[in-house]
Design a protein around this motif. Structure first.
Motif, short mmCIF file in Angstrom:
data_model
loop_
_atom_site.label_atom_id
_atom_site.label_comp_id
_atom_site.label_asym_id
_atom_site.label_seq_id
_atom_site.Cartn_x
_atom_site.Cartn_y
_atom_site.Cartn_z
N ALA A 352 0.84 -1.21 0.00
CA ALA A 352 0.00 0.00 0.00
C ALA A 352 0.87 1.25 0.00
CB ALA A 352 -0.94 0.00 1.20
N THR A 357 -1.42 3.94 -1.78
CA THR A 357 -2.78 3.87 -1.27
C THR A 357 -2.79 3.94 0.25
OG1 THR A 357 -2.68 1.47 -1.51
CG2 THR A 357 -3.85 2.67 -3.21
N LEU A 358 -1.60 3.92 0.88
CA LEU A 358 -1.51 4.16 2.32
C LEU A 358 -0.72 5.44 2.52
CD1 LEU A 358 -1.74 3.48 5.30
CD2 LEU A 358 0.12 1.86 5.06
N THR A 359 -1.40 6.46 3.03
CA THR A 359 -0.78 7.78 3.21
C THR A 359 -1.14 8.26 4.61
OG1 THR A 359 -2.74 8.94 2.40
CG2 THR A 359 -1.10 8.31 0.76
N PRO A 360 -0.49 9.34 5.07
CA PRO A 360 -0.86 9.86 6.39
C PRO A 360 -2.36 10.09 6.53
CG PRO A 360 1.11 10.97 5.59
CD PRO A 360 0.63 10.09 4.47
N THR A 361 -3.02 10.43 5.39
CA THR A 361 -4.45 10.73 5.40
C THR A 361 -5.29 9.58 5.95
OG1 THR A 361 -3.95 11.66 3.25
CG2 THR A 361 -6.24 11.72 3.98
N ASN A 362 -5.02 8.37 5.47
CA ASN A 362 -5.88 7.27 5.87
C ASN A 362 -5.18 6.31 6.83
OD1 ASN A 362 -4.16 6.22 3.97
ND2 ASN A 362 -5.71 4.96 2.96
N VAL A 366 -6.53 2.66 8.42
CA VAL A 366 -5.87 1.40 8.10
C VAL A 366 -5.38 0.70 9.38
CG1 VAL A 366 -3.92 0.35 6.90
CG2 VAL A 366 -5.23 2.17 5.80
N PRO B 18 -1.69 13.83 -0.79
CA PRO B 18 -2.34 13.41 0.46
C PRO B 18 -3.23 14.52 1.04
CG PRO B 18 -0.07 12.69 0.47
CD PRO B 18 -0.24 13.51 -0.77
N ARG B 22 -7.18 14.36 1.88
CA ARG B 22 -7.72 14.72 3.20
C ARG B 22 -8.88 15.68 3.05
NH1 ARG B 22 -3.46 17.20 5.46
NH2 ARG B 22 -2.35 15.22 5.51
N LEU B 25 -11.93 13.72 1.92
CA LEU B 25 -12.50 12.89 2.99
C LEU B 25 -13.19 13.73 4.05
CD1 LEU B 25 -9.71 10.17 3.49
CD2 LEU B 25 -11.81 10.01 2.15
N LEU B 54 -10.52 4.45 -1.81
CA LEU B 54 -10.14 4.80 -0.44
C LEU B 54 -11.34 5.00 0.48
CD1 LEU B 54 -7.30 7.41 -1.18
CD2 LEU B 54 -7.02 5.06 -0.38
N MET B 285 -8.33 -2.14 0.05
CA MET B 285 -8.55 -1.22 1.17
C MET B 285 -10.03 -0.98 1.43
SD MET B 285 -5.81 0.31 2.59
CE MET B 285 -4.06 0.04 2.35
#
Lengths: 460, 460
Positions: A352, A357-362, A366, B18, B22, B25, B54, B285
């Motif tokens: 991710a 697809t894995l960022t600080p945002t989500n 996760v 990102p 944010r 979201l 996401l 995800m």
């Protein structure tokens, strides 16, 4: 360049099947040099490069001696990095004129690929032989390895935004020294900044009097000269690009990156992730077994240290194990399942991160999800394990202990599996390379400690 | 198609950072639908597809309601498989006309991608709405998933081998319904068999009177309609192709595969290998945590069985452990290092199989080399471990036992690590998916058995 193309067009190549490889290898073993050369002559340069990767160093020399000189440049650019480091260096020392010829024939990105890892003296000797290409190559070598500036080619077609389609077509016809292959032209303004790309297919279908800028795609995907090749690859695959312009700090067009170079990057990066997760580095099939062993030993050494760490946790409970040997029988189960659960979370997190697809945002979403997955699977596995342990040892408290330890370890595994790679990435480390050892150490230590500790409290 | 192109050309998109995610979201969370739509409107279709991956299912619906209808086809083709399965199915049930519009606009490969996983009733309903495209789509769906016939597009440009360059250019200018993007033309003979490819760049630079076959590259990389997409991807990256002709059983040209589709295949296949080696399947995800947990549980369950197998080996030596608890302390070290060594060999073997550098031809060389690497590293690690164990327990025989066990287990690990994936591949199974469990079970069982068994003979 023109002769090169002519040769490609008439050459009939055969596929490199396993049977074909076997023929080459057995001819090599039997020292039938003529047969080897005949077999090699029918292959595509990329396949010859693969064959070089399958044989020993002395056999590589034998093979190189019989390839057609006009194929050599293409073969050398198709070598993977570690093979190139050896073979090109050796050729540069023995026959520098061959490498200089290759540099003259190849596009600048491929020429740079040949020269970038040579020792300074060999590189200087070759650069002196190619005064025309020298400046461009030295400029590319200024950019860091793996950056857009390093992998771009300088050969590209740019046209002024004031030109008509007819002018562009006439210009293309009049040029003899065009890039070997190109899919797009770049329209630049007076400051050499790209303002649009024109696909050849649009150009062909437009009227001669039309302004070229009017058939251009103006939504440009500009690549900064210092962009990392992994990010460049992401842009290409995300937006289905076939080529992209590279710009310098002033915004001026300095090069182009083509999709076939990016395919190599995508494969390399994925391969790197797999190898790093598996604890193997940049070894190749033609490394000697001693070199391979040494490269792998570092990782095994780290694991030995962590294995002793886990052993020290067990030693802390020697008395308890002496009282109840069933603990020694069951304890690896808790550690092993925790390790597997941790590897699952880790694999998902590393991928991710790589695919953005894995960022600080989500991150919190996760992490929360992984914790829930760990909790849920921990419960299911704990129930199963407790049941089997009960059938085996008929001790309900022992079953309770192993079940509780397993839930604890699975949650730990899930959390560490996702948090460790994120923290490593945050500090600029490659999450694939070191996460595994952190996570497996944690699940071993927590697994043994939770199981033996709970046993001490509840059972003894 | 023409309007589509015009829109792309004038649209200015922003990058999906990102921070941008944010904003989307938090606007979603706060139910500020207008803000959400404004933010989405600035994104490239591929980025909108990423955003859909996401968010939760209900949020996906909210997002889809505000995207511009002319962007929808491109967004849907950019969804990854699992997202597509849900989103396209739902749209097909609620608004089949939207999917039918998309099918009309898209190239045939993308249209097939949208329809291939729909339930039969929904697919039939949509196919009835697109009589022109129906036959081609149904023909493509006849080919198995992941085959060349399934991923090729039917839109291509073919010209007769008797044509001149001038005729070809006039033909291209006169056609309105050309493929969205193309890099090469195909020259076919009277039986529709491809006899050459012409890069647009060669066409542009040739004289009008020249026969088109004379500027064609005649060394064709033909793709059989049933070729596996993994093999197609290999051909593209090996020979730096930008497009390749697909032929049917009679050798006639039926479609073309383009490099941008192949980039997706390369990424998918590498991703699959990593995930399978890590023991995670095709989760995404946007799966709920319950779905994710269930997908991962199967693998953990298999591991639980093998962990009990290892525990049974230990149980066989309960008496010996009771006599000498140090055995329980040290035994996980032997198993753990064996597991890591096995994973290294396994990773190398799985990658070598995937990149076709490990074949029956060089199998014995590779197995021999792995055995030597295992032996060498086994010795080095055995020495280190014996030394530390001696410092710890001051028992030279115990050091001897753990050293011997470690060498044995490292050789076993190396051999199983390379042989197991080869055997699985031989029997048509994916070496990445099940090799790990075989190898780690073996190194656990052999590790515990060798260590405890040797201890019984030598120490007790």
């Amino acid at each position: 360049m023109v002769e090169q193309k002519a040769r490609d067009a008439t050459m009939e190549t055969v596929a490199l099947t396993p049977a074909y490889v076997r023929d080459i290898l057995s001819s090599l073993d039997a020292d039938r040099t003529d047969d080897v050369c005949q077999l090699l002559a029918k292959l595509h340069p990329a396949d010859i490069a693969d064959v070089l990767g399958l044989v020993r160093r002395d056999e590589q020399r034998e093979l190189l001696e019989c390839v057609a000189p006009d194929l050599l440049p293409d073969i050398l650019t198709e070598l993977d990095e570690h093979l190139r480091d050896n073979i090109v260096q050796e050729l540069a020392e023995r026959q520098p004129d061959l490498i200089a010829d290759a540099v003259r024939q190849l596009d600048s990105d491929d020429a740079v690929y040949l020269l970038e890892e040579l020792d300074d003296a060999s590189r200087e000797a070759i650069l002196e032989m190619v005064p025309e290409e020298r400046q461009g190559i030295e400029a590319s070598l200024q950019y860091p390895e793996g950056s857009a500036g390093r992998i771009m080619q300088r050969e590209l077609i740019k046209v002024a935004d004031s030109w008509t389609v007819g002018q562009v077509i006439d210009y293309l016809r009049s040029q003899v020294d065009l890039p070997r292959s190109f899919y797009d032209l770049f329209v630049v303004d007076s400051a050499q900044r790209p303002v649009g790309t024109v696909a050849l297919s649009s150009l062909l279908r437009a009227q001669r009097a039309t302004l070229v800028i009017d058939v251009a795609d103006r939504d440009l995907d500009l690549i900064g000269m210092n962009m990392d090749q992994e990010d460049v690859a992401f842009q290409f695959s995300q937006y289905d690009l076939t080529s992209a312009p590279v710009i310098d700090a002033s915004g001026a067009l300095i090069g182009v990156i083509l999709v076939d170079d990016i395919m190599d990057v995508i494969e390399e990066e994925a391969d790197e992730d797999i190898r790093r997760l598996g604890g193997v580095g940049d070894e190749t099939m033609s490394d000697s077994f001693i070199v391979t062993a040494r490269k792998r030993l570092i990782w095994l050494g780290v694991n030995l240290v962590t294995a002793f760490l886990a052993a020290m946790v067990i030693a802390r409970f020697e008395g308890e194990i002496g009282e109840m040997v069933a603990l020694a029988v069951l304890m690896p189960i808790v550690a092993s399942i925790g390790g597997n659960g941790g590897t699952q979370s880790l694999t998902v997190a590393v991928r991710a991160l790589a695919t953005k697809t894995l960022t600080p945002t989500n991150a919190m979403r996760v992490i929360g999800r992984e914790a829930l997955v760990g909790l849920l699977n921990g419960f299911v596995l704990a129930l199963l394990t407790a049941l089997v342990a009960y059938v085996w040892f008929a001790n309900p408290l022992l079953s309770l202990v192993i079940g509780m330890a397993m839930v604890l370890n699975m949650i730990t595994a899930a959390l560490f599996g996702v948090v460790v790679p994120m923290v490593l990435e945050r500090f600029g480390a490659d999450p694939a390379v070191a996460s595994g050892v952190f996570v497996s150490t944690t699940t071993d230590v927590v697994g043994f400690f939770a199981f033996l500790g709970l046993a001490t409290i509840i059972l003894l």
